[in-house]
Design a protein around this motif. Sequence first.
Motif, PDB file in Angstrom:
ATOM      1  N   SER A  16       3.747  15.326  -5.760  1.00 24.24           N
ATOM      2  CA  SER A  16       2.325  15.662  -5.862  1.00 24.24           C
ATOM      3  C   SER A  16       1.870  16.613  -4.772  1.00 24.24           C
ATOM      4  O   SER A  16       1.011  17.465  -5.008  1.00 24.24           O
ATOM      5  N   TRP A  17       2.436  16.552  -3.583  1.00 22.66           N
ATOM      6  CA  TRP A  17       2.007  17.434  -2.506  1.00 22.66           C
ATOM      7  C   TRP A  17       2.552  18.846  -2.671  1.00 22.66           C
ATOM      8  O   TRP A  17       2.142  19.752  -1.967  1.00 22.66           O
ATOM      9  N   VAL A  20      -0.811   4.342  -1.734  1.00 19.52           N
ATOM     10  CA  VAL A  20      -1.960   5.072  -1.203  1.00 19.52           C
ATOM     11  C   VAL A  20      -1.564   6.533  -1.023  1.00 19.52           C
ATOM     12  O   VAL A  20      -0.572   6.845  -0.369  1.00 19.52           O
ATOM     13  N   ALA A  21      -2.299   7.416  -1.662  1.00 21.62           N
ATOM     14  CA  ALA A  21      -2.093   8.868  -1.594  1.00 21.62           C
ATOM     15  C   ALA A  21      -0.793   9.329  -2.244  1.00 21.62           C
ATOM     16  O   ALA A  21      -0.354  10.445  -2.015  1.00 21.62           O
ATOM     17  N   LEU A  22      -0.151   8.490  -3.051  1.00 22.68           N
ATOM     18  CA  LEU A  22       1.052   8.894  -3.789  1.00 22.68           C
ATOM     19  C   LEU A  22       0.832   8.650  -5.273  1.00 22.68           C
ATOM     20  O   LEU A  22       0.383   7.581  -5.666  1.00 22.68           O
ATOM     21  N   GLU A  23       1.178   9.632  -6.066  1.00 21.35           N
ATOM     22  CA  GLU A  23       1.184   9.464  -7.520  1.00 21.35           C
ATOM     23  C   GLU A  23       2.640   9.249  -7.919  1.00 21.35           C
ATOM     24  O   GLU A  23       3.404  10.210  -7.999  1.00 21.35           O
ATOM     25  N   ASP A  80       0.807  -1.225   0.000  1.00 17.52           N
ATOM     26  CA  ASP A  80       0.000   0.000   0.000  1.00 17.52           C
ATOM     27  C   ASP A  80       0.841   1.276   0.000  1.00 17.52           C
ATOM     28  O   ASP A  80       0.368   2.332   0.403  1.00 17.52           O
TER      29      ASP A  80
END
Length: 152
Positions: free
Chosen positions: A145-146, A91-94, A88
């Motif tokens: 991405s952030w 999750v929340a990472l491109e 996982d």
Amino acid sequence: MGVRAARTTGPGSTRAVALDSLVRLGRARRTPAVDCRRLPLPSGMTLPLGCDAVSVPARYGPLVLPRLPRVGCVYADRADWWWIVPSDSDVALEWPAPARYAPGALTPDAPDTPGLIHRPDDDVPYTPPIPLYLALCRVTGTTPSWSRPLTA
């Protein structure tokens, strides 16, 4: 403390479903139907967090490796380098292109099983995913991405 989504199971009744369950269900739907090879971990390795992999074209491998504070198991073939990461880690990472995320450490495009080129000194096969992500962003010229501006 996990995030939960409500699911109705009958008139007036609700059952909570944890976010990790939803992620697993979504991942199960994406599992490739093609013949895949799983990266074989060296004997004696422990997998307390499950096992996925991130691959990049082989030309990036030597550029990423020295940028990492810890290197777990790394595999390579002529086309790609593969890093073992905890399950996982997407999750929340491109993950930046041309990197590819491989749930279950499955290598669907590899004609043969990639060979192990690095083994850590301890019994944990993971490369930390955030430093790997940042190193991949750096060598591919991708903004994490952030850090990207939000658009409406």
